[in-house]
Write a protein that holds these residues in place. Structure first.
Motif, PDB file in Angstrom:
ATOM      1  N   ALA A 168      -4.797 -12.012  10.311  1.00  0.00           N
ATOM      2  CA  ALA A 168      -4.658 -10.404  10.810  1.00  0.00           C
ATOM      3  C   ALA A 168      -4.266 -10.383   9.091  1.00  0.00           C
ATOM      4  O   ALA A 168      -4.536  -8.651   9.222  1.00  0.00           O
ATOM      5  N   ARG A 169      -3.690 -10.330   8.243  1.00  0.00           N
ATOM      6  CA  ARG A 169      -3.524  -9.896   7.091  1.00  0.00           C
ATOM      7  C   ARG A 169      -4.767  -9.461   5.894  1.00  0.00           C
ATOM      8  O   ARG A 169      -4.925  -8.757   6.014  1.00  0.00           O
ATOM      9  N   ILE A 170      -5.970 -10.442   6.843  1.00  0.00           N
ATOM     10  CA  ILE A 170      -7.088  -9.654   5.762  1.00  0.00           C
ATOM     11  C   ILE A 170      -7.310  -9.405   6.704  1.00  0.00           C
ATOM     12  O   ILE A 170      -8.256  -7.872   6.106  1.00  0.00           O
ATOM     13  N   ASP A 171      -7.653  -9.024   8.031  1.00  0.00           N
ATOM     14  CA  ASP A 171      -8.221  -7.384   9.064  1.00  0.00           C
ATOM     15  C   ASP A 171      -6.920  -6.320   7.881  1.00  0.00           C
ATOM     16  O   ASP A 171      -7.906  -4.970   8.178  1.00  0.00           O
ATOM     17  N   LEU A 172      -5.141  -6.167   7.972  1.00  0.00           N
ATOM     18  CA  LEU A 172      -4.849  -5.557   7.531  1.00  0.00           C
ATOM     19  C   LEU A 172      -5.397  -4.838   6.237  1.00  0.00           C
ATOM     20  O   LEU A 172      -5.123  -4.234   5.443  1.00  0.00           O
ATOM     21  N   ASP A 173      -5.683  -6.064   5.243  1.00  0.00           N
ATOM     22  CA  ASP A 173      -6.234  -5.655   3.735  1.00  0.00           C
ATOM     23  C   ASP A 173      -7.712  -5.311   3.730  1.00  0.00           C
ATOM     24  O   ASP A 173      -7.851  -4.347   3.007  1.00  0.00           O
ATOM     25  N   ASN A 174      -8.736  -5.684   5.033  1.00  0.00           N
ATOM     26  CA  ASN A 174      -9.700  -4.985   4.886  1.00  0.00           C
ATOM     27  C   ASN A 174      -9.851  -3.176   4.759  1.00  0.00           C
ATOM     28  O   ASN A 174     -10.778  -2.455   5.673  1.00  0.00           O
ATOM     29  N   THR A 175      -8.474  -2.983   5.907  1.00  0.00           N
ATOM     30  CA  THR A 175      -8.186  -1.434   5.901  1.00  0.00           C
ATOM     31  C   THR A 175      -8.338  -0.647   4.788  1.00  0.00           C
ATOM     32  O   THR A 175      -8.889   0.530   5.146  1.00  0.00           O
ATOM     33  N   THR A 176      -8.587  -1.586   3.369  1.00  0.00           N
ATOM     34  CA  THR A 176      -8.485  -0.566   2.685  1.00  0.00           C
ATOM     35  C   THR A 176      -9.910  -1.206   1.963  1.00  0.00           C
ATOM     36  O   THR A 176      -9.739  -2.214   1.645  1.00  0.00           O
ATOM     37  N   ILE A 177     -10.475  -0.453   2.002  1.00  0.00           N
ATOM     38  CA  ILE A 177     -12.847  -0.636   1.883  1.00  0.00           C
ATOM     39  C   ILE A 177     -11.952  -0.271  -0.049  1.00  0.00           C
ATOM     40  O   ILE A 177     -11.968   0.964  -0.203  1.00  0.00           O
ATOM     41  N   LYS A 178     -12.394  -1.603  -0.948  1.00  0.00           N
ATOM     42  CA  LYS A 178     -12.425  -1.033  -2.255  1.00  0.00           C
ATOM     43  C   LYS A 178     -13.542  -1.899  -2.748  1.00  0.00           C
ATOM     44  O   LYS A 178     -14.848  -2.317  -2.483  1.00  0.00           O
ATOM     45  N   ALA A 179     -14.175  -1.409  -3.775  1.00  0.00           N
ATOM     46  CA  ALA A 179     -15.551  -1.901  -4.264  1.00  0.00           C
ATOM     47  C   ALA A 179     -15.904  -2.615  -5.942  1.00  0.00           C
ATOM     48  O   ALA A 179     -14.917  -3.466  -5.757  1.00  0.00           O
TER      49      ALA A 179
END
Length: 406
Positions: A168-179
């Motif tokens: 769930a934490r990874i999915d939440l972090d993936n809502t912010t797409i970084k270079a």
């Protein structure tokens, strides 16, 4: 009858008179007036030297690294946080996906973990109590075994809950797409409010590293074998260590100012084209070289010892198509030489065989000579544009002798 006899006598007399005049005229003519002077030719003195050898290859510019940005979750694009066509750094935020459901999923996973940890704590207390009582024979072995199983199950539930929370934490972090890398980012493939899906085919944007930049060059396997043979035979060598240098010519004919180096070569040859790829690396701080651009490259293969730089105007082709040149021998006669060439350098052919150091190479006056002919040799110079400069002065008296012959 008498008239015909008289006419024959007159004709004989006239012939004798003309012959006498001819002998008299010939006796007064200068000696050798009928002989033509030797043809005049311009020459340069050959000097053996170490000549750099280059091979000309074509290729295309490719990015040093390329990253296509794709979402790892399903959701709605909430914001685009970069400027198209600008430099971005690794870790910069590019897109944000609406994260409400992922925040809720994370909170639910955290609650599940807390419940599992509480269950584990209760199971641990039950196990400790049954173990103590069983040592006093107050409970049966079965009760202890059941407490042990309950504790192990509780521990497994805790580990599962931790894994769910991490997901769930990874999915939440993936809502912010970084270079993922630094480079120049292209245009955005979506707009705010667009629906994106996990690992979709179309990239949201593409980042390319173009400083440094790579150039993929193509060469034939036959040329590779020739170069290897020249190296083994001592006809080609390199001064010092290091990767071969490369110079570029751009599509507009201008030279790229910075020199690059060969960074790698493929270890396989294409079965369809018989070619292999060389990759060169170039600094590109001004972003002149762009991916996809066509270029011509000159690769430094090394130096050829004891070679000659022969002006292109001095090299001709024989009837069989072989390169030939003419030299002036010690007795001032023309000698024809068959040459072995290894490409060009500026306005000169690089000749590795067929000529000797110090020979006089004919560079002007070809129209008047042939092999074995006697010539008058005059030293000449050739400028950078291949123009011959010489002073072909006639020997004294040549003009008068020509007039007398006429």
């Amino acid at each position: 009858m008498m008239r015909e006899k008289t006419l024959r006598i007159g004709l004989v007399a006239a012939g004798l008179f003309l012959a006498a005049c001819s002998d008299q005229s010939g006796g007064n003519a200068p000696p050798g007036a009928g002989a033509l002077p030797a043809a005049e030719v311009g020459f340069v003195v050959l000097k053996a030297q170490s000549v750099p050898r280059y091979t000309q290859l074509s290729g295309r510019v490719v990015a040093h690294a390329t990253a296509e940005i794709r979402p790892q979750i399903d959701g709605i694009i909430e914001s685009i946080d970069f400027r198209e066509g600008r430099q971005v750094k690794a870790g910069d935020i590019l897109f944000k996906v609406r994260d409400a459901k992922f925040s809720a999923a994370y909170a639910a996973a955290a609650a599940t973990l807390s419940r599992a940890e509480a269950t584990q704590q209760s199971a641990q207390s039950a196990f400790d109590r049954n173990q103590r009582l069983q040592s006093q024979s107050a409970v049966s072995q079965q009760a202890l075994d059941e407490a042990t199983a309950a504790l192990l199950q509780a521990k497994a539930d805790v580990e599962s809950a931790k894994a769910s929370l991490e997901t769930a934490r990874i999915d939440l972090d993936n809502t912010t797409i970084k270079a993922p890398i630094s480079g120049i980012i292209g245009t955005a493939g979506v707009s705010v409010g667009s629906l994106v899906t996990q690992n979709q085919t179309d990239a949201l944007a593409t980042i390319r590293q173009i400083d440094p930049v790579n150039v993929d060059l193509v060469d034939t396997s036959a040329n590779l074998l020739r170069i290897r043979q020249d190296v083994e035979a001592g006809r080609l060598g390199r001064d010092g260590a290091g990767a071969p240098s490369v110079r570029l010519t751009l599509e507009n004919g201008e030279d790229y100012k910075t020199i690059g180096t060969i960074s790698l070569a493929t270890v396989n040859v294409s079965e369809s084209t018989g070619t292999f790829t060389l990759r060169a690396s170039f600094p590109n701080p001004e972003r002149i070289l762009l991916p996809g651009m066509f270029v011509r490259a000159s690769v430094d293969l090394g130096t050829m010892p004891n070679a000659f730089l022969v002006p292109q105007r001095a090299v001709q082709r024989s009837g069989t198509g072989d390169p030939i040149a003419y030299v002036v021998s010690a007795d001032s006669k023309v000698e024809q030489r068959k040459l072995a060439t290894e490409g060009t350098s500026g306005n000169n052919w690089i000749v590795t065989d067929g000529l000797k150091d110090g020979e006089r190479l004919i560079v002007d006056g070809f129209q008047k000579i042939s092999a074995g002919a006697a010539v008058t040799a005059v030293e000449a110079t050739i400028d950078e544009d291949g123009v011959v400069k010489q002073s072909l002065a006639r020997p004294a008296g040549a003009g008068e002798a020509s007039e007398a012959a006429q």
